[in-house]
Design a protein around this motif. Sequence first.
Motif, mmCIF file in Angstrom:
data_model
loop_
_atom_site.group_PDB
_atom_site.id
_atom_site.type_symbol
_atom_site.label_atom_id
_atom_site.label_comp_id
_atom_site.label_asym_id
_atom_site.label_seq_id
_atom_site.Cartn_x
_atom_site.Cartn_y
_atom_site.Cartn_z
ATOM 1 N N VAL A 1 6.829 8.753 -23.508
ATOM 2 C CA VAL A 1 5.610 8.089 -22.707
ATOM 3 C C VAL A 1 4.386 8.679 -22.888
ATOM 4 O O VAL A 1 4.304 9.973 -22.310
ATOM 5 C CB VAL A 1 6.073 7.608 -21.269
ATOM 6 N N THR A 2 3.214 8.053 -23.328
ATOM 7 C CA THR A 2 1.855 8.783 -23.421
ATOM 8 C C THR A 2 0.947 8.268 -22.516
ATOM 9 O O THR A 2 -0.041 8.880 -21.963
ATOM 10 C CB THR A 2 1.390 8.932 -24.646
ATOM 11 N N LYS A 3 1.103 6.762 -22.009
ATOM 12 C CA LYS A 3 0.014 6.235 -21.214
ATOM 13 C C LYS A 3 0.821 5.103 -20.461
ATOM 14 O O LYS A 3 1.680 4.743 -20.892
ATOM 15 C CB LYS A 3 -1.125 5.583 -22.043
ATOM 16 N N VAL A 4 0.302 4.981 -19.262
ATOM 17 C CA VAL A 4 0.900 3.789 -18.352
ATOM 18 C C VAL A 4 -0.090 3.090 -17.530
ATOM 19 O O VAL A 4 -1.207 3.514 -17.172
ATOM 20 C CB VAL A 4 1.936 4.365 -17.438
ATOM 21 N N ALA A 5 0.232 1.754 -17.260
ATOM 22 C CA ALA A 5 -0.671 0.906 -16.549
ATOM 23 C C ALA A 5 0.475 0.527 -15.292
ATOM 24 O O ALA A 5 1.382 -0.259 -15.490
ATOM 25 C CB ALA A 5 -0.651 -0.244 -17.401
ATOM 26 N N ILE A 6 -0.060 0.582 -14.131
ATOM 27 C CA ILE A 6 0.623 0.553 -12.998
ATOM 28 C C ILE A 6 0.011 -0.299 -12.117
ATOM 29 O O ILE A 6 -1.262 -0.411 -11.459
ATOM 30 C CB ILE A 6 0.963 1.764 -12.331
ATOM 31 N N GLN A 7 0.771 -1.159 -11.370
ATOM 32 C CA GLN A 7 0.506 -2.182 -10.543
ATOM 33 C C GLN A 7 0.261 -1.343 -9.256
ATOM 34 O O GLN A 7 1.477 -0.389 -8.778
ATOM 35 C CB GLN A 7 1.580 -3.255 -10.331
ATOM 36 N N CYS A 8 -0.997 -1.430 -8.490
ATOM 37 C CA CYS A 8 -0.873 -0.537 -7.260
ATOM 38 C C CYS A 8 -1.264 -1.545 -6.112
ATOM 39 O O CYS A 8 -2.224 -2.238 -6.225
ATOM 40 C CB CYS A 8 -2.329 0.359 -7.466
ATOM 41 N N PRO A 9 -0.543 -1.257 -5.015
ATOM 42 C CA PRO A 9 -0.678 -2.032 -3.856
ATOM 43 C C PRO A 9 -1.864 -1.749 -3.047
ATOM 44 O O PRO A 9 -2.254 -0.407 -3.249
ATOM 45 C CB PRO A 9 0.768 -2.104 -3.043
ATOM 46 N N PRO A 10 -2.379 -2.437 -2.094
ATOM 47 C CA PRO A 10 -3.440 -2.100 -1.343
ATOM 48 C C PRO A 10 -3.079 -0.938 -0.192
ATOM 49 O O PRO A 10 -1.757 -0.987 0.230
ATOM 50 C CB PRO A 10 -3.838 -3.512 -0.635
ATOM 51 N N LEU A 11 -4.021 0.145 -0.049
ATOM 52 C CA LEU A 11 -3.778 0.914 0.997
ATOM 53 C C LEU A 11 -3.493 0.205 2.172
ATOM 54 O O LEU A 11 -4.408 -0.445 2.706
ATOM 55 C CB LEU A 11 -4.652 1.909 0.989
ATOM 56 N N PRO A 12 -2.169 0.548 2.945
ATOM 57 C CA PRO A 12 -2.147 -0.043 4.158
ATOM 58 C C PRO A 12 -3.323 0.482 5.256
ATOM 59 O O PRO A 12 -3.491 1.442 5.137
ATOM 60 C CB PRO A 12 -0.838 0.390 4.571
ATOM 61 N N ARG A 13 -3.492 -0.217 6.368
ATOM 62 C CA ARG A 13 -4.601 0.221 7.224
ATOM 63 C C ARG A 13 -4.102 0.779 8.246
ATOM 64 O O ARG A 13 -4.782 1.669 9.056
ATOM 65 C CB ARG A 13 -5.422 -1.341 7.523
ATOM 66 N N ALA A 14 -2.819 0.491 8.678
ATOM 67 C CA ALA A 14 -2.343 1.037 10.026
ATOM 68 C C ALA A 14 -1.198 2.187 9.359
ATOM 69 O O ALA A 14 -0.554 2.166 8.300
ATOM 70 C CB ALA A 14 -1.684 0.075 10.701
ATOM 71 N N ILE A 15 -1.041 3.291 10.173
ATOM 72 C CA ILE A 15 -0.033 4.239 9.985
ATOM 73 C C ILE A 15 0.848 4.081 10.891
ATOM 74 O O ILE A 15 0.584 4.377 11.965
ATOM 75 C CB ILE A 15 -0.446 5.624 9.840
#
Length: 453
Positions: free
Chosen positions: A220-234
């Motif tokens: 594997v040389t390149k990837v395209a990844i689905q990234c979710p929104p950063l959650p606001r609360a911890i």
Amino acid sequence: FTSDRYKVQRGPYARITNEHTDFFDSLLGPNRVISNSEECEHYNIDYSKIVRGKSNLILKPKTTEEVSAILKYCNDNRLAVCPQSGNTGLVGGSVPVFDEIVISMKLMNKIIETNELAGVLTCEAGCVLEDMDNHLATVGLMMPIDLGAKGSCLIGGCVSTNAGGLRLLRYGNLHGNVLGLEAVKANGDVVDCLSTLKKNNTGYHLKHLFIGSEGTLGIVTKVAIQCPPLPRAINVAFLGLNSFDKVLKAFQLAKKELGEILSSYEMMDKLSLDVSTGTFDLKNPLTTKPDGHDFYVLLETSGSNNIWSLRERISEGILREGYVFKYDISIPLPSFYKVIEVLRDRVRDPRIIRISGYGHLGDGNIHVQISIPTYEADIAAQLQPFIFEYVSSLRGSVSAEHGIGFTKTKYLHMSRTPSEIDLMHDLKKLMDPNGILNPYKVLHPLKTLSSII
Ligand code: MLT
Ligand code: ZN
């Protein structure tokens, strides 16, 4: 050497000559060709120090074209290769077994595109997982995968091994999150599946051939990844529980009350937590019960904080005890912890330091660790194949997320049917007829090697 312990014969590959090294020097320049044995050492030993190869040649390509030229040359000259990413794997898949040429992907570390609107990151395979997460945080996104090894593992290795980790419960595995990828086949052909579409039912889904096949079908040389929104609360909770039954009841409640915001449900028994608190400067935050609890659960609804070190560093901490027999199994929840009790009952030996269990309860995946000062063949024989037979009898998986690599090839048939394994061999023959890609890994070496002799 590992190859002796695992009784594997070197395949019919060519030995590296000066002519070969000269070719690689002219392709990459001498700085990206390592042949000094001291420097090579680091690339020959795996993270757990269980598997050791003896490669004398490390190549560090910077582009897909270079990976392609390397593989074409190796295929034409019958030179075996071992693709290597961050080398944080736990089944010996990322180090050579004999003198395979190591292709280190570390220098292919560029981010190609960050599409904020679509939430898609496209990058080269050598990007470090934590760097990607930090980069994405600046635009309000995050990686759908998180591992204890995030500071050194590379995304190409994560994809090639379909690594699981601490967020899988909520975001699913990389077969779902990788939208597209680019890979180089054994003969040097570049397969461009670098689509960023979420939906594309046009023919065979080829990217899946490279996700989780551990570098045996292509690099594997390149990837395209689905990234979710950063959650606001911890929100993170650390629970102490006094029976495994309560661990399961709390899981049921967490799923019911928290629904899809539950991102992790990780379980540790007392002995596993002792590894983190005893090895590192970390404290058990639950002080109400002086003797501690039998079980702990780390539950998260989003984000992350310091309590995670207690869980994430178990794997690193136990290595300081000496040799670790490590099993990564999927098992039905009612039997999830039983396997630890069964092993404690079966293997009573004063040389053993601890038999402990922890892991991704939310995904039905427990990590079993048996630590001992040094490797002992008689202890190994008491553990294996017993544990795999036990898992298989419950229709579990002998490797839930760490892969088959080199150390588990003998047990593949315990989680896959003969017809599945036959098809895997057919695919291997089609994609890599000379067997140069990561030999001795995933499929049983005897069968793959016999087809190329
Ligand atoms: C983890 O969950 O910590 C990793 O898979 C590594 C390990 O098995 O210890
Ligand atoms: Zn894990």
